[in-house]
Design a protein around this motif. Sequence first.
Motif, PDB file in Angstrom:
ATOM      1  N   UNK A   1       0.832  -1.202   0.000  1.00  0.00           N
ATOM      2  CA  UNK A   1       0.000   0.000   0.000  1.00  0.00           C
ATOM      3  C   UNK A   1       0.872   1.259   0.000  1.00  0.00           C
ATOM      4  N   UNK A   2       1.945   1.239   0.789  1.00  0.00           N
ATOM      5  CA  UNK A   2       2.860   2.381   0.849  1.00  0.00           C
ATOM      6  C   UNK A   2       3.538   2.598  -0.501  1.00  0.00           C
ATOM      7  N   UNK A   3       4.068   1.515  -1.088  1.00  0.00           N
ATOM      8  CA  UNK A   3       4.777   1.637  -2.358  1.00  0.00           C
ATOM      9  C   UNK A   3       3.895   2.109  -3.489  1.00  0.00           C
ATOM     10  N   UNK A   4       2.723   1.514  -3.609  1.00  0.00           N
ATOM     11  CA  UNK A   4       1.815   1.874  -4.696  1.00  0.00           C
ATOM     12  C   UNK A   4       1.284   3.293  -4.515  1.00  0.00           C
ATOM     13  N   UNK A   5       0.950   3.655  -3.282  1.00  0.00           N
ATOM     14  CA  UNK A   5       0.464   5.015  -3.035  1.00  0.00           C
ATOM     15  C   UNK A   5       1.528   6.050  -3.386  1.00  0.00           C
ATOM     16  N   UNK A   6       2.764   5.765  -3.015  1.00  0.00           N
ATOM     17  CA  UNK A   6       3.865   6.681  -3.334  1.00  0.00           C
ATOM     18  C   UNK A   6       4.070   6.786  -4.841  1.00  0.00           C
ATOM     19  N   UNK A   7       4.059   5.642  -5.513  1.00  0.00           N
ATOM     20  CA  UNK A   7       4.256   5.636  -6.966  1.00  0.00           C
ATOM     21  C   UNK A   7       3.140   6.401  -7.677  1.00  0.00           C
ATOM     22  N   UNK A   8       1.900   6.170  -7.251  1.00  0.00           N
ATOM     23  CA  UNK A   8       0.777   6.873  -7.870  1.00  0.00           C
ATOM     24  C   UNK A   8       0.848   8.380  -7.608  1.00  0.00           C
ATOM     25  N   UNK A   9       1.249   8.752  -6.406  1.00  0.00           N
ATOM     26  CA  UNK A   9       1.386  10.166  -6.095  1.00  0.00           C
ATOM     27  C   UNK A   9       2.423  10.840  -6.975  1.00  0.00           C
ATOM     28  N   UNK A  10       3.542  10.151  -7.205  1.00  0.00           N
ATOM     29  CA  UNK A  10       4.581  10.694  -8.099  1.00  0.00           C
ATOM     30  C   UNK A  10       4.054  10.846  -9.519  1.00  0.00           C
ATOM     31  N   UNK A  11       3.343   9.829  -9.977  1.00  0.00           N
ATOM     32  CA  UNK A  11       2.810   9.876 -11.347  1.00  0.00           C
ATOM     33  C   UNK A  11       1.844  11.042 -11.521  1.00  0.00           C
ATOM     34  N   UNK A  12       1.001  11.265 -10.532  1.00  0.00           N
ATOM     35  CA  UNK A  12       0.075  12.400 -10.594  1.00  0.00           C
ATOM     36  C   UNK A  12       0.833  13.721 -10.580  1.00  0.00           C
TER      37      UNK A  12
ATOM     38  N   UNK B   1       3.494  11.468 -15.149  1.00  0.00           N
ATOM     39  CA  UNK B   1       4.269  10.385 -15.750  1.00  0.00           C
ATOM     40  C   UNK B   1       3.469   9.092 -15.696  1.00  0.00           C
ATOM     41  N   UNK B   2       3.744   8.153 -16.606  1.00  0.00           N
ATOM     42  CA  UNK B   2       3.016   6.876 -16.595  1.00  0.00           C
ATOM     43  C   UNK B   2       3.479   5.960 -15.471  1.00  0.00           C
ATOM     44  N   UNK B   3       2.604   5.027 -15.115  1.00  0.00           N
ATOM     45  CA  UNK B   3       2.879   4.050 -14.067  1.00  0.00           C
ATOM     46  C   UNK B   3       3.029   2.668 -14.687  1.00  0.00           C
ATOM     47  N   UNK B   4       4.066   1.970 -14.260  1.00  0.00           N
ATOM     48  CA  UNK B   4       4.312   0.592 -14.685  1.00  0.00           C
ATOM     49  C   UNK B   4       4.293  -0.293 -13.442  1.00  0.00           C
ATOM     50  N   UNK B   5       3.616  -1.432 -13.496  1.00  0.00           N
ATOM     51  CA  UNK B   5       3.540  -2.350 -12.362  1.00  0.00           C
ATOM     52  C   UNK B   5       4.168  -3.688 -12.725  1.00  0.00           C
ATOM     53  N   UNK B   6       4.932  -4.246 -11.789  1.00  0.00           N
ATOM     54  CA  UNK B   6       5.674  -5.486 -12.021  1.00  0.00           C
ATOM     55  C   UNK B   6       5.359  -6.477 -10.908  1.00  0.00           C
ATOM     56  N   UNK B   7       5.188  -7.740 -11.267  1.00  0.00           N
ATOM     57  CA  UNK B   7       4.954  -8.787 -10.283  1.00  0.00           C
ATOM     58  C   UNK B   7       6.209  -8.973  -9.426  1.00  0.00           C
ATOM     59  N   UNK B   8       6.056  -8.895  -8.115  1.00  0.00           N
ATOM     60  CA  UNK B   8       7.188  -9.008  -7.201  1.00  0.00           C
ATOM     61  C   UNK B   8       7.935 -10.322  -7.364  1.00  0.00           C
ATOM     62  N   UNK B   9       7.215 -11.429  -7.473  1.00  0.00           N
ATOM     63  CA  UNK B   9       7.853 -12.740  -7.572  1.00  0.00           C
ATOM     64  C   UNK B   9       8.599 -12.911  -8.892  1.00  0.00           C
TER      65      UNK B   9
END
Length: 231
Positions: A73-84, A88-96
């Motif tokens: 939740x912390x990582x995604x919220x931070x990434x989305x905040x930066x993108x806004x 900039x676009x957001x890219x998501x990657x599977x952790x495993x």
Amino acid sequence: MLLLSIDTSIRGCSVAVHSDTGLLAAYDLFTDKSSSAMLTSLMRDSISHAGFELSDIDAVVVAKGPGSYTGLRVGVSTAKGLCYALDKPLIAVNTLQAMALQLAPFYPGHLFCPMIDARRMEVYAAVLDENNAFVQETQAVILTENSFENLLATNQVVFFGDGAAKCKPLFGQHANAVFPEADIKPSAKTVGQLGALAFQNAQFEDVATFEPYYLKDFMSPAQRKASTLVQ
């Protein structure tokens, strides 16, 4: 291309900066402190040490999970905040999948089973081949002596991550089960590698609607305790 990558899938956090030429800067910090308390300063330092400013990045890459509910939740919220903020676009990657990329060069011809601890005898796991393609998709697995027996019958499988220790008493003696001595944790270094491929293919997320890949519903400590009492 200039990418800022973030991984907060487990305790602590990891940040990396990649360009067309490869990795420029990276910080891996695994402590008991809150990810949110460290993440901003690590991002700022990594970009600065790479010789750029945040406004120079072309996209933000984030490890989407599975992993710790709070961490993701912390990582995604931070990434989305930066993108806004930076548009900039957001890219998501599977952790495993990113974890498997760390070991693929060292075990040619093997399958890879990264595992993240999910409490008790449960782990979040996936199985990937040496080309980082999924053989078994990401799932929550309750480990038993028979787990992965079909794969182990015909393949050498590398088990790693903070959930892999649970496997050793169950099938650690199997001739095809490999347990590296190195402690392999999620890292923004390989998250950024996969993010670079996604960037080239314009595989972007909808910033407004994107959510972490929790895999399981969140349970508070009180809920987990109640669930244990019921069982």
